[in-house]
Motif scaffolding. Structure first.
Motif, short mmCIF file in Angstrom:
data_model
loop_
_atom_site.label_atom_id
_atom_site.label_comp_id
_atom_site.label_asym_id
_atom_site.label_seq_id
_atom_site.Cartn_x
_atom_site.Cartn_y
_atom_site.Cartn_z
N CYS A 1 0.83 -1.21 0.00
CA CYS A 1 0.00 0.00 0.00
C CYS A 1 0.86 1.25 0.00
CB CYS A 1 -0.92 0.00 1.22
SG CYS A 1 -2.45 -0.92 0.97
N GLY A 2 2.01 1.18 0.63
CA GLY A 2 2.89 2.35 0.69
C GLY A 2 3.30 2.81 -0.69
N TRP A 3 3.72 1.89 -1.53
CA TRP A 3 4.09 2.25 -2.90
C TRP A 3 2.90 2.74 -3.68
CZ3 TRP A 3 8.10 -1.80 -5.10
CH2 TRP A 3 9.25 -1.74 -4.32
N ALA A 4 1.73 2.12 -3.46
CA ALA A 4 0.53 2.55 -4.16
C ALA A 4 0.12 3.96 -3.75
CB ALA A 4 -0.61 1.57 -3.91
N ILE A 5 0.20 4.25 -2.45
CA ILE A 5 -0.13 5.60 -1.98
C ILE A 5 0.84 6.61 -2.56
CG2 ILE A 5 -0.28 7.09 0.06
CD1 ILE A 5 -1.14 4.56 1.62
N TRP A 6 2.11 6.25 -2.59
CA TRP A 6 3.11 7.14 -3.19
C TRP A 6 2.74 7.45 -4.65
CZ3 TRP A 6 6.49 6.32 -7.34
CH2 TRP A 6 7.46 7.32 -7.53
N CYS A 7 2.40 6.41 -5.40
CA CYS A 7 2.01 6.62 -6.80
C CYS A 7 0.80 7.54 -6.89
CB CYS A 7 1.67 5.28 -7.46
SG CYS A 7 3.08 4.18 -7.74
N GLY A 8 -0.21 7.27 -6.06
CA GLY A 8 -1.42 8.08 -6.10
C GLY A 8 -1.16 9.53 -5.75
N VAL A 9 -0.36 9.76 -4.73
CA VAL A 9 -0.05 11.13 -4.30
C VAL A 9 0.71 11.88 -5.39
CG1 VAL A 9 1.30 12.51 -2.68
CG2 VAL A 9 -0.11 10.62 -1.84
N VAL B 1 -5.80 8.75 -7.59
CA VAL B 1 -6.42 8.66 -6.27
C VAL B 1 -7.07 7.30 -6.06
CG1 VAL B 1 -8.25 9.59 -4.80
CG2 VAL B 1 -6.76 11.15 -6.07
N LEU B 2 -7.67 6.76 -7.12
CA LEU B 2 -8.37 5.48 -7.00
C LEU B 2 -7.40 4.30 -6.83
CD1 LEU B 2 -11.18 5.86 -9.68
CD2 LEU B 2 -11.40 6.01 -7.19
N TYR B 3 -6.20 4.42 -7.37
CA TYR B 3 -5.27 3.30 -7.33
C TYR B 3 -4.92 2.84 -5.91
CZ TYR B 3 -0.93 0.67 -7.74
OH TYR B 3 0.06 -0.27 -7.59
N PRO B 4 -4.49 3.72 -5.00
CA PRO B 4 -4.21 3.24 -3.64
C PRO B 4 -5.44 2.73 -2.90
CG PRO B 4 -4.01 5.63 -3.75
CD PRO B 4 -4.12 5.14 -5.16
N ILE B 5 -6.61 3.27 -3.24
CA ILE B 5 -7.85 2.77 -2.61
C ILE B 5 -8.10 1.33 -3.05
CG2 ILE B 5 -10.35 3.07 -2.48
CD1 ILE B 5 -9.89 6.09 -2.84
N SER B 6 -7.94 1.07 -4.34
CA SER B 6 -8.13 -0.30 -4.83
C SER B 6 -7.07 -1.23 -4.26
CB SER B 6 -8.09 -0.32 -6.36
OG SER B 6 -6.80 -0.01 -6.85
N THR B 7 -5.86 -0.72 -4.07
CA THR B 7 -4.79 -1.55 -3.51
C THR B 7 -5.10 -1.92 -2.06
OG1 THR B 7 -3.14 -0.51 -4.96
CG2 THR B 7 -2.32 -1.66 -3.01
#
Length: 250
Positions: free
Chosen positions: A168-176, A192-198
Motif C-alpha cells: 500500500c505504501g508504494w501505491a499511496i506514493w504513486c497516487g499522491v 487517487v483510486l489506485y491506492p484505494i483499490s490496492t
C-alpha cells in the motif's frame, strides 16, 4: 536546494543500490522468529477488535465467494504493484524532472521506514490464520506466482513482512505523485483510486490487516513532511527571529 531540483545519475544509482541492499538484508534475516510473528499478528487482530475495524474476515470471505473478484484481486496484487510504481518513477524522471528528486526521496524514506517495521515488528499476515482464505494460493495454479503471491521464490522471501503494508505504501506514493503532478483531471482521479483499490486488494486477499494500511499512511505522512517541509525557510525564519530578539534586548 538546487540538489533537490536536478537529479544526478550517480545519486540515483547510490539511492537504488542502498535501498536494494537494505531490502535484501532485511528479507534474508527476517521471517525467522515465527512465534513472535504470530503473536504480533494476534495482537494486531485484538487491537482491531477493540477499535471495531476488524473487517478483514468479512471482506476476505466476500472476495473468495466471488470468483471474478478474487481473480482480479490476485492480478492486481501481483502485477500492478511493480509496473505502476516503475511507470510513475520513470514518468517523474522524464516529464517532471523538477519534482522528481523530492518524489524519489519520499519513496526511498517510505521504503526504508517500512523495512525497519518488518525487522522490528515481524507479523504473520491474516492468510496464515484459521478462518481466512489465501486468495493468492487459490489462484497460484495459473502459474504466474507462488502461493504467497511473492514475486520471488518463497525460500528467500520474508513471509512475515506485513506491518506496515509496503504494498500500500508504494501505491499511496504513486497516487499522491499522480494527484500532485499530473495535468489531466481524469489521470489525477485514477491516481487517487489506485491506492484505494490496492488497500481493498491487500485486505481482501488476506495479505494485510487494516492496521497495516493505517500504519503505512502514517509512514507516508512522515516521509512527505520530512522531504517537502521547507526546512531552509523555517531555519531562516528562526534565525531572523533570533536576530530581531537580540536587537530588541540591545
Amino acid at each position: 536546494m538546487a540538489y533537490l531540483g536536478q537529479p544526478r545519475w550517480w545519486v540515483e544509482v547510490l539511492l537504488i543500490w542502498g535501498i536494494y541492499s537494505a531490502y535484501s538484508r532485511v528479507r534474508n534475516i527476517g521471517g525467522k522468529d515465527i512465534d513472535r510473528a504470530f503473536g504480533n499478528g494476534r495482537s494486531i487482530a485484538q487491537v482491531e477488535q477493540h477499535l471495531h475495524i476488524a473487517f478483514e474476515p468479512a471482506l476476505n470471505r466476500w472476495v473468495h465467494v466471488n470468483g471474478w473478484v478474487a481473480d482480479l484481486s490476485a492480478l492486481h496484487y501481483h502485477t500492478l504493484h511493480w509496473w505502476i510504481t516503475i511507470g510513475v518513477f520513470v514518468w517523474l524522471f522524464w516529464r517532471r524532472r523538477e519534482s522528481y528528486r523530492r518524489a524519489s526521496l519520499v519513496l526511498a524514506l517510505t521504503t526504508l521506514i517500512a523495512l525497519a517495521g518488518f525487522f522490528l515488528i515481524p507479523t504473520a499476515p491474516p492468510r496464515m490464520y484459521p478462518g481466512y482464505v489465501d486468495i493468492m494460493a487459490q489462484t497460484a495454479s495459473w502459474g504466474w506466482w507462488e502461493g504467497s503471491g511473492s514475486p520471488g521464490p518463497e525460500s528467500v522471501t520474508n513471509q512475515f513482512a506485513a506491518m506496515p503494508s509496503l504494498h500500500c505504501g508504494w501505491a499511496i506514493w504513486c497516487g499522491v505523485m499522480i494527484a500532485m503532478y499530473a495535468r489531466r483531471t481524469w489521470v489525477r482521479v485514477l491516481g487517487v483510486l489506485y491506492p484505494i483499490s490496492t488497500a481493498f486488494v491487500v485486505i481482501g486477499t488476506a495479505n494485510h490487516y487494516v492496521l497495516d494500511v493505517i500504519a503505512i499512511v502514517a509512514v507516508i505522512a512522515v516521509s512527505m513532511a520530512i522531504v517537502y517541509m521547507p526546512w531552509r525557510q523555517a531555519a531562516d525564519a528562526v534565525a531572523r527571529r533570533s536576530v530581531d530578539s537580540g536587537k530588541s534586548v540591545a
